[in-house]
Design a protein around this motif. Structure first.
Motif, PDB file in Angstrom:
ATOM      1  N   ALA A   1      -5.519 -21.981  -0.904  1.00  0.00           N
ATOM      2  CA  ALA A   1      -5.560 -20.364  -1.401  1.00  0.00           C
ATOM      3  C   ALA A   1      -6.840 -20.530  -2.135  1.00  0.00           C
ATOM      4  O   ALA A   1      -7.477 -19.540  -2.514  1.00  0.00           O
ATOM      5  N   LYS A   2      -7.031 -21.434  -2.977  1.00  0.00           N
ATOM      6  CA  LYS A   2      -8.462 -21.441  -3.800  1.00  0.00           C
ATOM      7  C   LYS A   2      -9.729 -21.306  -3.123  1.00  0.00           C
ATOM      8  O   LYS A   2     -10.534 -20.971  -3.668  1.00  0.00           O
ATOM      9  N   HIS A   3      -9.646 -21.744  -1.992  1.00  0.00           N
ATOM     10  CA  HIS A   3     -10.978 -21.542  -1.103  1.00  0.00           C
ATOM     11  C   HIS A   3     -11.199 -20.165  -0.913  1.00  0.00           C
ATOM     12  O   HIS A   3     -12.436 -19.947  -0.778  1.00  0.00           O
ATOM     13  N   PHE A   4     -10.439 -19.101  -1.004  1.00  0.00           N
ATOM     14  CA  PHE A   4     -10.532 -17.722  -0.779  1.00  0.00           C
ATOM     15  C   PHE A   4     -11.096 -17.044  -2.139  1.00  0.00           C
ATOM     16  O   PHE A   4     -10.662 -17.338  -3.069  1.00  0.00           O
ATOM     17  N   LYS A   5     -12.185 -16.427  -1.991  1.00  0.00           N
ATOM     18  CA  LYS A   5     -12.723 -15.974  -3.172  1.00  0.00           C
ATOM     19  C   LYS A   5     -11.856 -14.556  -3.407  1.00  0.00           C
ATOM     20  O   LYS A   5     -11.073 -14.041  -2.629  1.00  0.00           O
ATOM     21  N   ASN A   6     -12.107 -14.008  -4.662  1.00  0.00           N
ATOM     22  CA  ASN A   6     -11.356 -12.671  -4.953  1.00  0.00           C
ATOM     23  C   ASN A   6     -10.044 -12.689  -5.143  1.00  0.00           C
ATOM     24  O   ASN A   6      -9.086 -11.704  -5.100  1.00  0.00           O
ATOM     25  N   THR A   7      -9.364 -13.841  -5.032  1.00  0.00           N
ATOM     26  CA  THR A   7      -7.943 -13.958  -5.434  1.00  0.00           C
ATOM     27  C   THR A   7      -7.690 -15.147  -6.426  1.00  0.00           C
ATOM     28  O   THR A   7      -8.349 -16.009  -6.339  1.00  0.00           O
ATOM     29  N   GLU A   8      -6.610 -15.057  -7.300  1.00  0.00           N
ATOM     30  CA  GLU A   8      -6.180 -16.055  -8.166  1.00  0.00           C
ATOM     31  C   GLU A   8      -5.405 -16.973  -7.491  1.00  0.00           C
ATOM     32  O   GLU A   8      -4.266 -16.595  -6.923  1.00  0.00           O
ATOM     33  N   ALA A   9      -5.723 -18.142  -7.601  1.00  0.00           N
ATOM     34  CA  ALA A   9      -4.661 -19.162  -7.007  1.00  0.00           C
ATOM     35  C   ALA A   9      -4.213 -20.034  -8.030  1.00  0.00           C
ATOM     36  O   ALA A   9      -4.901 -20.510  -9.151  1.00  0.00           O
TER      37      ALA A   9
ATOM     38  N   LYS B   1       0.791  -1.059  -0.174  1.00  0.00           N
ATOM     39  CA  LYS B   1      -0.029  -0.046   0.044  1.00  0.00           C
ATOM     40  C   LYS B   1       0.710   1.336   0.015  1.00  0.00           C
ATOM     41  O   LYS B   1       0.762   2.313  -0.682  1.00  0.00           O
ATOM     42  N   TYR B   2       2.039   1.227   0.807  1.00  0.00           N
ATOM     43  CA  TYR B   2       2.839   2.417   1.003  1.00  0.00           C
ATOM     44  C   TYR B   2       3.525   2.724  -0.249  1.00  0.00           C
ATOM     45  O   TYR B   2       3.720   3.903  -0.662  1.00  0.00           O
ATOM     46  N   LEU B   3       4.031   1.640  -1.013  1.00  0.00           N
ATOM     47  CA  LEU B   3       4.728   1.754  -2.448  1.00  0.00           C
ATOM     48  C   LEU B   3       3.854   1.639  -3.534  1.00  0.00           C
ATOM     49  O   LEU B   3       4.217   1.892  -4.672  1.00  0.00           O
ATOM     50  N   ASN B   4       2.421   1.820  -3.148  1.00  0.00           N
ATOM     51  CA  ASN B   4       1.534   1.582  -4.472  1.00  0.00           C
ATOM     52  C   ASN B   4       1.643   0.800  -5.336  1.00  0.00           C
ATOM     53  O   ASN B   4       1.577   0.783  -6.754  1.00  0.00           O
ATOM     54  N   SER B   5       1.767  -0.440  -4.778  1.00  0.00           N
ATOM     55  CA  SER B   5       2.046  -1.673  -5.551  1.00  0.00           C
ATOM     56  C   SER B   5       0.984  -2.785  -5.212  1.00  0.00           C
ATOM     57  O   SER B   5       0.480  -2.672  -4.275  1.00  0.00           O
ATOM     58  N   SER B   6       1.161  -3.757  -6.401  1.00  0.00           N
ATOM     59  CA  SER B   6       0.347  -5.137  -5.889  1.00  0.00           C
ATOM     60  C   SER B   6       1.238  -5.885  -5.336  1.00  0.00           C
ATOM     61  O   SER B   6       2.560  -5.770  -5.085  1.00  0.00           O
ATOM     62  N   TYR B   7       0.727  -6.942  -4.776  1.00  0.00           N
ATOM     63  CA  TYR B   7       1.493  -8.100  -4.022  1.00  0.00           C
ATOM     64  C   TYR B   7       0.914  -9.453  -4.270  1.00  0.00           C
ATOM     65  O   TYR B   7      -0.390  -9.530  -4.723  1.00  0.00           O
ATOM     66  N   SER B   8       1.704 -10.339  -4.068  1.00  0.00           N
ATOM     67  CA  SER B   8       1.339 -11.758  -4.139  1.00  0.00           C
ATOM     68  C   SER B   8       2.102 -12.572  -2.906  1.00  0.00           C
ATOM     69  O   SER B   8       3.148 -11.996  -2.513  1.00  0.00           O
ATOM     70  N   LEU B   9       1.902 -13.849  -2.775  1.00  0.00           N
ATOM     71  CA  LEU B   9       2.065 -14.768  -1.937  1.00  0.00           C
ATOM     72  C   LEU B   9       2.322 -16.025  -2.338  1.00  0.00           C
ATOM     73  O   LEU B   9       1.729 -16.413  -3.374  1.00  0.00           O
ATOM     74  N   THR B  10       3.465 -16.727  -1.791  1.00  0.00           N
ATOM     75  CA  THR B  10       3.721 -18.127  -1.929  1.00  0.00           C
ATOM     76  C   THR B  10       3.328 -18.740  -0.912  1.00  0.00           C
ATOM     77  O   THR B  10       4.198 -18.609   0.159  1.00  0.00           O
ATOM     78  N   LEU B  11       2.509 -19.862  -0.569  1.00  0.00           N
ATOM     79  CA  LEU B  11       2.215 -20.628   0.342  1.00  0.00           C
ATOM     80  C   LEU B  11       3.104 -21.943   0.394  1.00  0.00           C
ATOM     81  O   LEU B  11       3.125 -22.639  -0.531  1.00  0.00           O
TER      82      LEU B  11
ATOM     83  N   ASN C   1      -6.693  -9.803  -0.827  1.00  0.00           N
ATOM     84  CA  ASN C   1      -6.147  -8.814  -1.325  1.00  0.00           C
ATOM     85  C   ASN C   1      -5.015  -8.948  -2.143  1.00  0.00           C
ATOM     86  O   ASN C   1      -4.663  -8.020  -2.952  1.00  0.00           O
ATOM     87  N   ALA C   2      -4.437 -10.207  -2.263  1.00  0.00           N
ATOM     88  CA  ALA C   2      -3.170 -10.431  -3.051  1.00  0.00           C
ATOM     89  C   ALA C   2      -3.771 -10.504  -4.469  1.00  0.00           C
ATOM     90  O   ALA C   2      -4.840 -10.978  -4.849  1.00  0.00           O
ATOM     91  N   SER C   3      -2.819  -9.989  -5.471  1.00  0.00           N
ATOM     92  CA  SER C   3      -3.351 -10.066  -6.789  1.00  0.00           C
ATOM     93  C   SER C   3      -3.400 -11.783  -7.364  1.00  0.00           C
ATOM     94  O   SER C   3      -4.144 -12.113  -8.027  1.00  0.00           O
ATOM     95  N   PHE C   4      -2.461 -12.474  -6.550  1.00  0.00           N
ATOM     96  CA  PHE C   4      -2.430 -13.731  -7.033  1.00  0.00           C
ATOM     97  C   PHE C   4      -1.784 -14.439  -5.806  1.00  0.00           C
ATOM     98  O   PHE C   4      -0.797 -14.044  -5.130  1.00  0.00           O
ATOM     99  N   THR C   5      -2.319 -16.281  -5.418  1.00  0.00           N
ATOM    100  CA  THR C   5      -1.570 -16.652  -4.466  1.00  0.00           C
ATOM    101  C   THR C   5      -1.008 -17.923  -5.028  1.00  0.00           C
ATOM    102  O   THR C   5      -1.772 -18.475  -5.737  1.00  0.00           O
ATOM    103  N   ARG C   6       0.299 -18.311  -4.676  1.00  0.00           N
ATOM    104  CA  ARG C   6       0.719 -19.444  -5.215  1.00  0.00           C
ATOM    105  C   ARG C   6       0.847 -20.473  -4.234  1.00  0.00           C
ATOM    106  O   ARG C   6       1.227 -20.340  -3.006  1.00  0.00           O
ATOM    107  N   GLY C   7       0.288 -21.835  -4.522  1.00  0.00           N
ATOM    108  CA  GLY C   7       0.559 -23.083  -3.792  1.00  0.00           C
ATOM    109  C   GLY C   7       1.596 -23.901  -4.281  1.00  0.00           C
ATOM    110  O   GLY C   7       1.618 -24.341  -5.455  1.00  0.00           O
ATOM    111  N   VAL C   8       2.611 -24.438  -3.516  1.00  0.00           N
ATOM    112  CA  VAL C   8       3.551 -25.104  -3.895  1.00  0.00           C
ATOM    113  C   VAL C   8       3.263 -26.754  -3.609  1.00  0.00           C
ATOM    114  O   VAL C   8       3.939 -27.611  -4.087  1.00  0.00           O
TER     115      VAL C   8
END
Length: 200
Positions: A184-192, A141-151, A169-176
Motif C-alpha cells: 500500500a505504501k508503494h502507491f502515491k497520494n494515499t496514506e498507508a 462517490k454516490y454517498l458523497n463519502s470518503s473511503y478506506s481499505l484494509t488489505l 483515491n482511498a483516504s487511507f489504506t491499512r495493511g495488516v
C-alpha cells in the motif's frame, strides 16, 4: 461520525477482526452500519445493534430497485458509466463479468433500503480486494463519502490500472501484515498505516 462497512456477507464469528474493529469504533462513539453484497432471505436488519442493508431473494425487487434509485435518488450503479469502468477494471482470469453484474443488481436493492432511511455516512470502509471492494469507490462517490481499505493479502480481482486508482483515491489504506503495508505504501497520494489484526 457514521461509518458504512461494505461486506460480502454478514460478519460472522470467522471475522473476529471486524468484530474487534467495530467494537473499538463503538467505544469511540462512531456509529457503524453494514451494506451487504450477498442477498439474504433473513429478516435480519441489524448485526449486534448495527443497521444492515442487504438484498433479499425477491427478483422483482432486483428488477425494480435500479429504476427507483435512478428516478427517486438520481443515482444507480447499473445505469452508470461506473459499472462499465468496474467491469473493464477486473481481471477476467480471477472473476467474471456476470459476477460483477449480479453484485451490482444485489447492491441496488441494498442501496434502495439505505436510501429510504435518509441516513448519511461520512466514511466507507471495506476489507480485502475482492467483490465488495470493487464497488466501494463508486458507492463512496454516490454517498458523497470518503473511503478506506484494509488489505489482508495481495490477492485481488483488479487489473493493475484499476487497482492503482482504487488505492490512490482511498483516504487511507491499512495493511495488516508488513507485506500488505509495504504494498500500500508503494502507491502515491494515499496514506498507508500498519495495524496488525492481533492488536486492532
Amino acid at each position: 461520525m457514521n461509518v458504512l462497512y461494505i461486506s460480502g456477507t454478514f460478519p460472522d464469528r470467522r471475522y473476529t477482526f471486524i468484530h474487534r474493529e467495530v467494537e473499538a469504533l463503538r467505544k469511540n462513539k462512531v456509529e457503524v452500519s453494514f451494506l451487504i453484497l450477498k442477498p439474504y432471505s433473513s429478516k435480519q436488519s441489524n448485526f449486534n445493534g448495527h443497521a444492515c442493508y442487504y438484498s433479499g431473494f425477491n427478483p422483482l425487487a432486483w428488477l425494480v430497485c435500479p429504476f427507483l434509485n435512478l428516478l427517486i435518488y438520481k443515482r444507480s450503479i447499473l445505469f452508470s458509466f461506473d459499472l462499465f469502468k468496474i467491469i473493464k477494471g477486473i481481471d477476467f482470469k480471477k472473476t467474471s463479468r456476470l459476477r460483477v453484474i449480479l453484485g451490482a443488481i444485489f447492491l441496488e436493492s441494498a442501496l434502495y433500503k439505505l436510501n429510504k432511511t435518509g441516513q448519511k455516512y461520512s466514511h466507507i470502509h471495506s476489507h480485502h480486494l475482492f467483490a465488495s471492494t470493487l464497488f466501494t469507490p463508486t458507492i463512496a462517490k454516490y454517498l458523497n463519502s470518503s473511503y478506506s481499505l484494509t488489505l489482508h493479502t495481495l490477492s485481488h480481482y483488479y487489473s493493475e490500472p484499476f487497482l492503482k486508482e482504487c488505492i490512490q483515491n482511498a483516504s487511507f489504506t491499512r495493511g495488516v501484515t508488513n507485506e500488505t503495508y509495504m504494498f500500500a505504501k508503494h502507491f502515491k497520494n494515499t496514506e498507508a498505516v500498519y495495524i496488525p489484526n492481533s492488536i486492532s
